[in-house]
Design an enzyme around this catalytic site. Structure first.
Site, short mmCIF file in Angstrom:
data_model
loop_
_atom_site.label_atom_id
_atom_site.label_comp_id
_atom_site.label_asym_id
_atom_site.label_seq_id
_atom_site.Cartn_x
_atom_site.Cartn_y
_atom_site.Cartn_z
N SER A 61 0.82 -1.22 0.00
CA SER A 61 0.00 0.00 0.00
C SER A 61 0.85 1.27 0.00
CB SER A 61 -0.94 0.00 1.20
OG SER A 61 -1.82 -1.10 1.13
N HIS A 459 0.12 -10.23 -0.05
CA HIS A 459 -0.24 -9.59 -1.31
C HIS A 459 0.13 -10.51 -2.47
CE1 HIS A 459 0.34 -5.45 0.85
NE2 HIS A 459 -0.75 -6.10 1.24
#
Length: 512
Positions: A61, A459
């Protein structure tokens, strides 16, 4: 009334053709499906070299928002630190040398704290191992490692390998040992859950913990026996030869995480004289050093200070007298503000911010919608107000629920987001605005590892979508785009010249 250009960042929404535990593909998403068919779209890179990370390294992020907001590939701290180690300049770093010299001069302890993980998102264990070797070379006699365990950017029960590596290195160098372990759930909170941080702090500083074992491996085994995976290991102290390690005045502490957002809270507990989020026995007089800058307000040395990029999207909008709004819930608020602005804390002139509190639940699979309803309400109101030229928002659900490893909850999160997107689409089209939908990295697109058949909480390196929703006619101009191409695309649709510092290219060409 202004015609709003809206950028929607769906955190953790990767693209994959596979339907194997793919919460995004398998969820019921009528709005997404219709948008995907009706409007111009492409897939773009959000990981690896294309976002300034090492080859094959998954995006995250922080990295994603920095690249989106800056409109150029921004080389990340992981890459910079790897380069310093490779070029053998890591041990010459002034802040690192000062921390080591302080411990040698005072005949005190050197403590390394940080995420012991090969994940490469918040830290990398190779940096910790290199620091241990440098400390030995420079004459440190007593080094203690306080290991935060991952299980989020790595498989849920994978810490044993990392602990064994650290144990062996410390033993081979006859330097010290792992003095405490705890899950990142406690030490790396970012949502003001100070009760968690307090448990981690007390284990590290005061050797005060619910559990005490003879080795880090035993602590891990006992945690698994209690059905607590790496992320949730309760802060535990390690006792060697009847001795428990505490952090004392004149010690040096080096925080080995390179990502800021989950390192801030516990750093403030170590350094703030007037800290009041939980009681401390005393304010320690220590040398506290961080690998990168976590917060400009922290009183500490920084080994790799930030380089402030100029002419980010926010700055360009300000220079062109445009109004802008940033909105997210707590979990992702720093990303649409601090990180999106290239590491700048202050708002630009004409920039408003709305923070929606994240729900107070232990894990977000218990409330998959998180605060998306409130975020959407505020977004629709902002679009209807005609006040803003540009709005940047983040929906945290597909990332934060994806991290829990709960496939059913992740699908619920995706289905709720689909309803939110429907409301945004209606508002944007009604007011003749422009909406771009993208993601900063993948996550919920793979909830189970096909090789191990175990929950996948990390992720992914999959491409992410980039969609234009609006009344303008658009054609894909760049087939192999990346996150840094988003800002130039927004400037293009808004009729604003792209500054030379933005090296990204526009993804869509719009009919004038």
């Amino acid at each position: 009334m202004k015609k709003t250009t809206l950028l929607v960042i769906l955190d953790g929404w990767g693209y994959s053709d596979s339907d194997y535990f793919n919460a995004i593909k398998n969820a019921n998403t009528p709005t997404w499906d219709s948008i995907w068919q009706e409007f111009p779209k492409t897939l773009i890179n959000a990981s690896s070299l294309e976002v300034g990370l090492p080859r094959s390294q998954m995006g995250n992020s922080e990295v994603g928002h920095v690249n989106i907001g800056c409109g150029r590939v921004v080389y990340q701290e992981l890459t910079k630190i790897d380069k310093a180690i490779e070029e053998k300049t890591f041990g010459d770093n002034k802040a690192i040398c000062a921390a080591i010299d302080n411990a040698i001069k005072n005949d005190s302890n050197l403590h390394l704290i940080g995420l012991l993980s090969p994940g490469g998102v918040h830290s990398h264990e190779e940096h910790i191992f290199e620091m241990i070797k440098i400390a030995k070379q420079k004459g440190i006699k007593r080094l203690y490692l306080h290991a935060f365990l991952d299980g989020r950017d790595t498989p849920p029960r994978s810490a044993e390998k990392s602990i064994k590596k650290a144990d062996k290195l410390l033993q081979d160098l006859n330097l010290g040992y792992i003095a405490s372990v705890c899950g990142r759930y406690y030490a790396m909170d970012r949502d003001n859950r100070w009760d968690r941080v307090e448990k981690a702090y007390n284990a590290i500083v005061n050797a005060n913990a619910d559990f005490i074992y003879d080795s880090a491996l035993e602590a891990l085994e006992q945690s698994y026996a209690r059905d607590q995976s790496d992320e949730f290991v309760i802060p535990t102290c390690i006792k060697k030869d009847g001795h428990l390690v505490k952090v004392q005045d004149n010690d040096s502490v080096i925080f080995m995480n390179f990502r800021a957002d989950r390192a801030r809270e516990i750093s403030h507990a170590f350094t703030d004289e007037s800290f009041d989020h939980f009681p401390r026995k005393k304010h320690l007089n220590i040398n506290f050093t961080t690998l990168t800058e976590y917060d400009s307000k922290l009183k500490c040395a920084v080994a790799f200070p930030p380089e402030q990029p100029i002419n980010t999207l926010g700055e360009v909008l300000m220079k062109n007298h445009k109004t802008q709004l940033r909105i997210a819930e707590t979990e992702k608020y720093p990303h649409v503000t601090f990180f999106f602005n290239g590491g700048r804390e202050e708002q630009f002139e004409g920039e408003d911010r709305i923070l929606i509190p994240s729900p107070k639940v232990a894990t977000y699979d218990l409330q998959p919608e998180m605060s998306a309803p409130e975020v959407t309400d505020k977004l629709v109101a902002a679009i209807n107000s005609g006040k803003y030229d540009c709005i940047v928002c983040n929906y945290a659900n597909s990332d934060m629920v994806g991290h829990t490893g709960n496939y059913e909850a992740a699908m619920q999160a995706i289905e709720y987001l689909d309803k939110c997107i429907a409301r945004l689409k209606d508002a944007i089209l009604e007011h003749d605005g422009n909406m771009f939908i993208t993601a900063d990295h993948g996550n919920a697109d793979m909830m189970v590892n096909p090789e191990t058949q175990k929950p996948h909480t990390a992720h992914t390196t999959n491409l992410v979508p980039f969609i234009y929703v609006g009344h303008k006619k658009a054609q894909v101009a760049l087939e192999h785009g990346k996150l840094s191409d988003i800002a130039p695309t927004l400037l293009n649709v808004m009729g604003i010249a792209q500054p030379k510092e933005m090296t990204g290219k526009t993804i869509f060409n719009f009919e004038k």
